[in-house]
Design a protein around this motif. Structure first.
Motif, mmCIF file in Angstrom:
data_model
loop_
_atom_site.group_PDB
_atom_site.id
_atom_site.type_symbol
_atom_site.label_atom_id
_atom_site.label_comp_id
_atom_site.label_asym_id
_atom_site.label_seq_id
_atom_site.Cartn_x
_atom_site.Cartn_y
_atom_site.Cartn_z
ATOM 1 N N SER A 225 -18.419 -21.246 -34.935
ATOM 2 C CA SER A 225 -18.721 -19.807 -34.796
ATOM 3 C C SER A 225 -19.901 -19.363 -35.651
ATOM 4 O O SER A 225 -20.079 -18.175 -35.906
ATOM 5 C CB SER A 225 -17.487 -18.973 -35.160
ATOM 6 O OG SER A 225 -17.188 -19.089 -36.537
ATOM 7 N N HIS B 80 -7.899 -19.303 -33.653
ATOM 8 C CA HIS B 80 -8.227 -17.878 -33.538
ATOM 9 C C HIS B 80 -9.419 -17.592 -34.449
ATOM 10 O O HIS B 80 -9.415 -17.985 -35.620
ATOM 11 C CB HIS B 80 -7.046 -17.005 -33.977
ATOM 12 C CG HIS B 80 -5.927 -16.957 -32.998
ATOM 13 N ND1 HIS B 80 -5.570 -15.796 -32.330
ATOM 14 C CD2 HIS B 80 -5.079 -17.921 -32.555
ATOM 15 C CE1 HIS B 80 -4.543 -16.053 -31.536
ATOM 16 N NE2 HIS B 80 -4.223 -17.334 -31.656
ATOM 17 N N VAL C 92 -9.610 -12.026 -27.171
ATOM 18 C CA VAL C 92 -10.189 -12.444 -25.903
ATOM 19 C C VAL C 92 -9.864 -13.923 -25.732
ATOM 20 O O VAL C 92 -10.138 -14.731 -26.625
ATOM 21 C CB VAL C 92 -11.715 -12.235 -25.895
ATOM 22 C CG1 VAL C 92 -12.338 -12.829 -24.636
ATOM 23 C CG2 VAL C 92 -12.044 -10.762 -26.019
ATOM 24 N N GLU C 93 -9.248 -14.272 -24.608
ATOM 25 C CA GLU C 93 -8.903 -15.664 -24.350
ATOM 26 C C GLU C 93 -10.124 -16.410 -23.817
ATOM 27 O O GLU C 93 -10.745 -15.961 -22.857
ATOM 28 C CB GLU C 93 -7.767 -15.737 -23.325
ATOM 29 C CG GLU C 93 -6.439 -15.245 -23.858
ATOM 30 C CD GLU C 93 -5.911 -16.119 -24.979
ATOM 31 O OE1 GLU C 93 -6.004 -17.363 -24.876
ATOM 32 O OE2 GLU C 93 -5.435 -15.557 -25.971
ATOM 33 N N ILE C 94 -10.463 -17.521 -24.458
ATOM 34 C CA ILE C 94 -11.633 -18.286 -24.030
ATOM 35 C C ILE C 94 -11.230 -19.737 -23.749
ATOM 36 O O ILE C 94 -10.201 -20.217 -24.239
ATOM 37 C CB ILE C 94 -12.754 -18.246 -25.090
ATOM 38 C CG1 ILE C 94 -12.277 -18.865 -26.415
ATOM 39 C CG2 ILE C 94 -13.217 -16.812 -25.301
ATOM 40 C CD1 ILE C 94 -13.374 -18.984 -27.465
ATOM 41 N N ALA C 95 -12.059 -20.428 -22.966
ATOM 42 C CA ALA C 95 -11.801 -21.824 -22.630
ATOM 43 C C ALA C 95 -12.761 -22.766 -23.340
ATOM 44 O O ALA C 95 -12.576 -23.980 -23.309
ATOM 45 C CB ALA C 95 -11.911 -22.022 -21.119
ATOM 46 N N ASP C 96 -13.788 -22.185 -23.983
ATOM 47 C CA ASP C 96 -14.798 -22.987 -24.657
ATOM 48 C C ASP C 96 -15.365 -22.167 -25.809
ATOM 49 O O ASP C 96 -15.537 -20.944 -25.669
ATOM 50 C CB ASP C 96 -15.919 -23.352 -23.670
ATOM 51 C CG ASP C 96 -16.928 -24.304 -24.284
ATOM 52 O OD1 ASP C 96 -17.834 -23.831 -25.008
ATOM 53 O OD2 ASP C 96 -16.808 -25.514 -24.054
ATOM 54 N N GLN D 275 -17.917 -19.415 -25.378
ATOM 55 C CA GLN D 275 -17.546 -18.137 -24.771
ATOM 56 C C GLN D 275 -17.040 -17.121 -25.797
ATOM 57 O O GLN D 275 -16.750 -15.982 -25.429
ATOM 58 C CB GLN D 275 -16.440 -18.372 -23.730
ATOM 59 C CG GLN D 275 -16.831 -19.286 -22.586
ATOM 60 C CD GLN D 275 -15.647 -19.659 -21.710
ATOM 61 O OE1 GLN D 275 -14.488 -19.503 -22.089
ATOM 62 N NE2 GLN D 275 -15.938 -20.149 -20.509
ATOM 63 N N MET D 276 -16.913 -17.511 -27.053
ATOM 64 C CA MET D 276 -16.290 -16.603 -28.026
ATOM 65 C C MET D 276 -17.107 -15.337 -28.223
ATOM 66 O O MET D 276 -18.334 -15.322 -28.067
ATOM 67 C CB MET D 276 -16.074 -17.314 -29.362
ATOM 68 C CG MET D 276 -17.307 -17.476 -30.216
ATOM 69 S SD MET D 276 -16.944 -18.179 -31.847
ATOM 70 C CE MET D 276 -16.489 -19.863 -31.430
ATOM 71 N N SER D 277 -16.395 -14.288 -28.534
ATOM 72 C CA SER D 277 -17.043 -13.016 -28.830
ATOM 73 C C SER D 277 -16.242 -12.297 -29.895
ATOM 74 O O SER D 277 -15.030 -12.476 -30.024
ATOM 75 C CB SER D 277 -17.145 -12.152 -27.560
ATOM 76 O OG SER D 277 -15.850 -11.836 -27.061
ATOM 77 N N SER E 77 -11.319 -13.740 -30.926
ATOM 78 C CA SER E 77 -11.215 -14.670 -29.802
ATOM 79 C C SER E 77 -10.164 -15.722 -30.124
ATOM 80 O O SER E 77 -9.929 -16.040 -31.287
ATOM 81 C CB SER E 77 -12.560 -15.370 -29.539
ATOM 82 O OG SER E 77 -13.527 -14.461 -29.064
ATOM 83 N N MET F 24 -8.394 -19.613 -28.544
ATOM 84 C CA MET F 24 -8.602 -20.721 -27.620
ATOM 85 C C MET F 24 -7.568 -21.810 -27.861
ATOM 86 O O MET F 24 -7.221 -22.122 -29.013
ATOM 87 C CB MET F 24 -10.014 -21.300 -27.837
ATOM 88 C CG MET F 24 -10.319 -22.541 -27.040
ATOM 89 S SD MET F 24 -11.978 -23.170 -27.435
ATOM 90 C CE MET F 24 -11.858 -24.809 -26.737
#
Length: 340
Positions: A202, A233, A309-313, A316-318, A322, A324
């Motif tokens: 991150s 997280h 926010v649910e991410i797969a990679d 994609q985090m914000s 986030s 994953m």
């Protein structure tokens, strides 16, 4: 029980029931377990001897733990401290007999860590009798959490367990779960990271309040075993603040900023896995965070309205939060190359 030294008393955690599916394991200072076991191991192996000087870099909690361990085992202690070490901690270190030097102030946390490590290397070159503890890289810091794992296994023998806590140097959450999985491989581990940390990718996300102390890093830590984590997280400072304030308001638990972040992550994960008991690691008390966090309690958000926010990679985090599924995956090779 009468303890032979205050460090032996301070290391012992308390288990506090928060809800039916969440329990807090509260430490005065969690890294005392790590430092005591590491120092004892080094003495037993003959790697260090009584009276020798141990040195390391620290932003505060490990410095206090190492100073206590050195006091306990009659060793000298030298700390190359971050500029974030507060006056209360520094005073305790000095009275305990540790010598402390702080690097020059820097708004760049990566530079702060690099300056500290550089200074440690200079001292080691000048004084080869000094032993570098390398809390970020030496796996001996996993040893102390076997005792904690045994305590938890005895306390919750028949419940599926999920451990939630800050990643940090990797030794606390990683060491605890690695020992738990020796008898129960199903134990899940949810790690918490601040935005801006390189450990789980991150570093390109800037949190104006900077890295949350103790759970992130701007340099690579070899003690972080990525393949131990089931989920990650990422959380910003204001969310961690909100979690810490909510924990005090709702459960009267006064704990540090990383605990506030873990509290939010555990609450969210418990909704997804209601069949499991979630154990929240409270690695230290809230005293170091009075001015920066608790005095600003009016800024706390309503935690009931918060979610990630649910991410797969990781790409994609914000911000500000986030999450994953990590699924015990390895650290991507290009992350270490880029961080280096």
């Amino acid at each position: 029980m009468i303890h032979p030294h205050i460090a032996d008393a301070l290391k012992v955690p308390d288990l506090v029931r928060l809800t039916d599916d969440t329990v807090l394991i509260r430490f005065e200072s969690m890294k005392i377990y790590s430092a005591l076991a590491a120092v004892r191991h080094l003495l037993d192996q003959g790697t260090v001897r009584p009276g020798q000087t141990l040195i390391d870099s620290s932003s505060g909690i490990y410095a206090y733990a190492l100073a206590l361990a050195c006091h306990r085992y009659h060793l000298r202690c030298h700390i190359v401290a971050s500029t974030t070490v507060d006056a209360t901690t520094r005073a305790q270190l000095e009275i305990l007999g540790a010598t402390v030097e702080q690097v020059r102030p820097s708004a760049d946390l990566k530079l702060d860590q690099e300056l500290r490590v550089r200074r440690v290397r200079e001292i080691i070159a000048e004084r080869p009798d000094v032993h570098w503890m390398r809390q970020y890289h030496d796996a001996i810091h996993y040893l102390g959490y076997r005792e904690v794992a045994d305590t938890l296994a005895a306390a919750f023998p028949d419940q599926p367990l999920t451990v939630v806590g800050g990643v940090g140097s990797g030794a606390s959450t990683g060491g605890l779960v690695a020992h738990l999985r020796r008898t129960d491989p199903s134990v899940r581990l949810v790690g918490v990271q601040p935005f801006g940390s390189v450990t789980f990718g991150s570093q390109d996300h800037h949190d104006p309040e900077a890295i949350i102390a103790g759970i992130g890093s701007s340099i690579v830590f070899d003690n972080v075993r990525h393949d131990l984590y089931d989920a990650i997280h990422w959380m910003d400072f204001r969310h961690a603040l909100s979690g810490a304030v909510a924990l005090l308001r709702e459960h009267a638990v006064f704990a540090g900023l990383s605990t506030g972040a873990a509290y939010l992550a555990a609450t969210d994960d418990a909704r997804r896995h209601p069949d499991r008991l979630h154990l929240i690691i409270a690695a230290d008390t809230g005293h170091r965070y009075v001015e920066r966090v608790f005095a600003r309690h009016a800024e706390a958000l309503d935690v009931a309205s918060l979610g990630p926010v649910e991410i797969a990679d990781p790409a994609q985090m914000s911000m500000p939060w986030s999450a994953m599924a990590w699924n015990r995956g390895a650290c991507p090779a290009h992350w270490k190359e880029r961080a280096a």
